[in-house]
Design an enzyme around this catalytic site. Structure first.
Site, PDB file in Angstrom:
ATOM      1  N   ARG A 170      10.023  -3.655  11.917  1.00 50.06           N
ATOM      2  CA  ARG A 170       9.000  -2.878  12.614  1.00 50.06           C
ATOM      3  C   ARG A 170       8.585  -3.642  13.856  1.00 50.06           C
ATOM      4  O   ARG A 170       8.563  -4.862  13.855  1.00 50.06           O
ATOM      5  CB  ARG A 170       7.771  -2.721  11.702  1.00 50.06           C
ATOM      6  N   ARG A 176      -2.984  -8.750  13.374  1.00 44.71           N
ATOM      7  CA  ARG A 176      -3.302  -7.766  12.329  1.00 44.71           C
ATOM      8  C   ARG A 176      -4.038  -8.419  11.168  1.00 44.71           C
ATOM      9  O   ARG A 176      -4.976  -7.847  10.620  1.00 44.71           O
ATOM     10  CB  ARG A 176      -2.005  -7.095  11.842  1.00 44.71           C
ATOM     11  N   ARG A 216      10.433  -7.907   6.124  1.00 47.20           N
ATOM     12  CA  ARG A 216      10.467  -6.454   5.951  1.00 47.20           C
ATOM     13  C   ARG A 216      11.433  -5.800   6.940  1.00 47.20           C
ATOM     14  O   ARG A 216      11.485  -6.179   8.103  1.00 47.20           O
ATOM     15  CB  ARG A 216       9.046  -5.948   6.188  1.00 47.20           C
ATOM     16  N   ARG A 231     -10.398   1.087   8.205  1.00 47.48           N
ATOM     17  CA  ARG A 231     -10.114  -0.310   8.531  1.00 47.48           C
ATOM     18  C   ARG A 231     -11.306  -1.014   9.129  1.00 47.48           C
ATOM     19  O   ARG A 231     -11.219  -2.199   9.433  1.00 47.48           O
ATOM     20  CB  ARG A 231      -8.959  -0.372   9.521  1.00 47.48           C
ATOM     21  N   LYS A 240       0.832  -1.219   0.000  1.00 44.11           N
ATOM     22  CA  LYS A 240       0.000   0.000   0.000  1.00 44.11           C
ATOM     23  C   LYS A 240       0.859   1.259   0.000  1.00 44.11           C
ATOM     24  O   LYS A 240       0.638   2.170  -0.787  1.00 44.11           O
ATOM     25  CB  LYS A 240      -0.926   0.030   1.222  1.00 44.11           C
TER      26      LYS A 240
END
Ligand code: AMP
Length: 218
Positions: free
Chosen positions: A156, A167, A123, A89, A14
């Site tokens: 992160r 999540r 990531r 969301r 995104k």
């Protein structure tokens, strides 16, 4: 004026796609997650309120999110439009948003849970300049060091197995139904997010009838 929402699970690209769209179309890219991360990094009162919630992979309270979105959009630095990522969301956030803003399209980046896990756990972010890396698709030249500024690469805080599971569950339970709501209004274009970023960007452009991307080669 163009107003877009980018939706998709964690790691679907995104932020990357928002930046590519924004750069050439002069849109303002707004990431609610980035706003919260900025507050956490800068130890603000808001940062203190959301830090633990974010680290656990849970959703921040709707009132707080709506305040942040309202304040951000009230800055009126989006003469040519905006692209919002990470919001809405859930149904309440979607309704709040549609009451105040009309939108041109919802870009839905589609990615399987297995690919989400593979990407998110690989990531990394530069702790100094914030540049994104991925140990699968975009490795740094030197292990654990940013190619641009030499800063340390870190994961992160919410890219752990446990937080990611929370999540993803929220995404499937709360965010997917929002897509159905937008689908009924015929706003949604769904794009396969599994190819490389340039290919995905081109697919978005084609679906939205936008000029081809310059300078991003599939
Ligand atoms: P993101 O970078 O979009 O994955 O967002 C990181 C974290 O910020 C999320 O896991 C939530 O804790 C919080 N967050 C971002 N956007 C929202 C939102 N629209 N509603 C609730 N929490 C959010």
């Amino acid at each position: 004026m163009r107003k877009y929402i980018l939706m998709g699970p964690q790691g679907s690209g995104k932020g990357t796609q928002a930046a590519l769209l924004a750069r050439e179309l002069d849109l303002t890219a707004i990431s609610v997650g980035d706003v919260f991360r900025w507050h956490v990094q800068n130890h603000t009162k808001l940062g203190a309120a959301v830090r633990r919630i974010m680290a656990a992979g849970e959703l921040v309270d709707d009132d707080l999110v709506e305040t942040v979105v309202n304040e951000r959009l009230r800055q009126h630095d989006w003469n040519y439009g905006f692209v919002v990522d990470g919001f809405p969301r859930n149904r309440r956030q979607a309704e709040f948003f549609l009451e105040s803003y009309d939108i041109d399209a919802v870009i839905h980046l589609d990615l399987s849970d297995a690919e989400v896990r593979r990407r998110v756990l690989a990531r990394r972010l530069c702790a100094s300049c914030g540049m994104d890396y991925n140990l699968i698709a975009h490795r740094p030249d030197t292990a654990d060091r940013c190619d641009v500024c030499g800063g340390e690469l870190v994961a992160r805080e919410d890219d752990t197995q446990e937080a990611l599971a929370a999540r993803l569950r929220d995404y499937r339970e709360k965010t997917d139904p929002v897509l159905d709501l937008f689908r009924r209004k015929e706003y949604v274009v769904t794009v396969d997010a599994s190819p490389d970023a340039a290919t995905v960007q081109q697919a978005i452009r084609t679906r939205l009838g936008l000029p081809d991307a310059e300078g991003v080669q599939p």
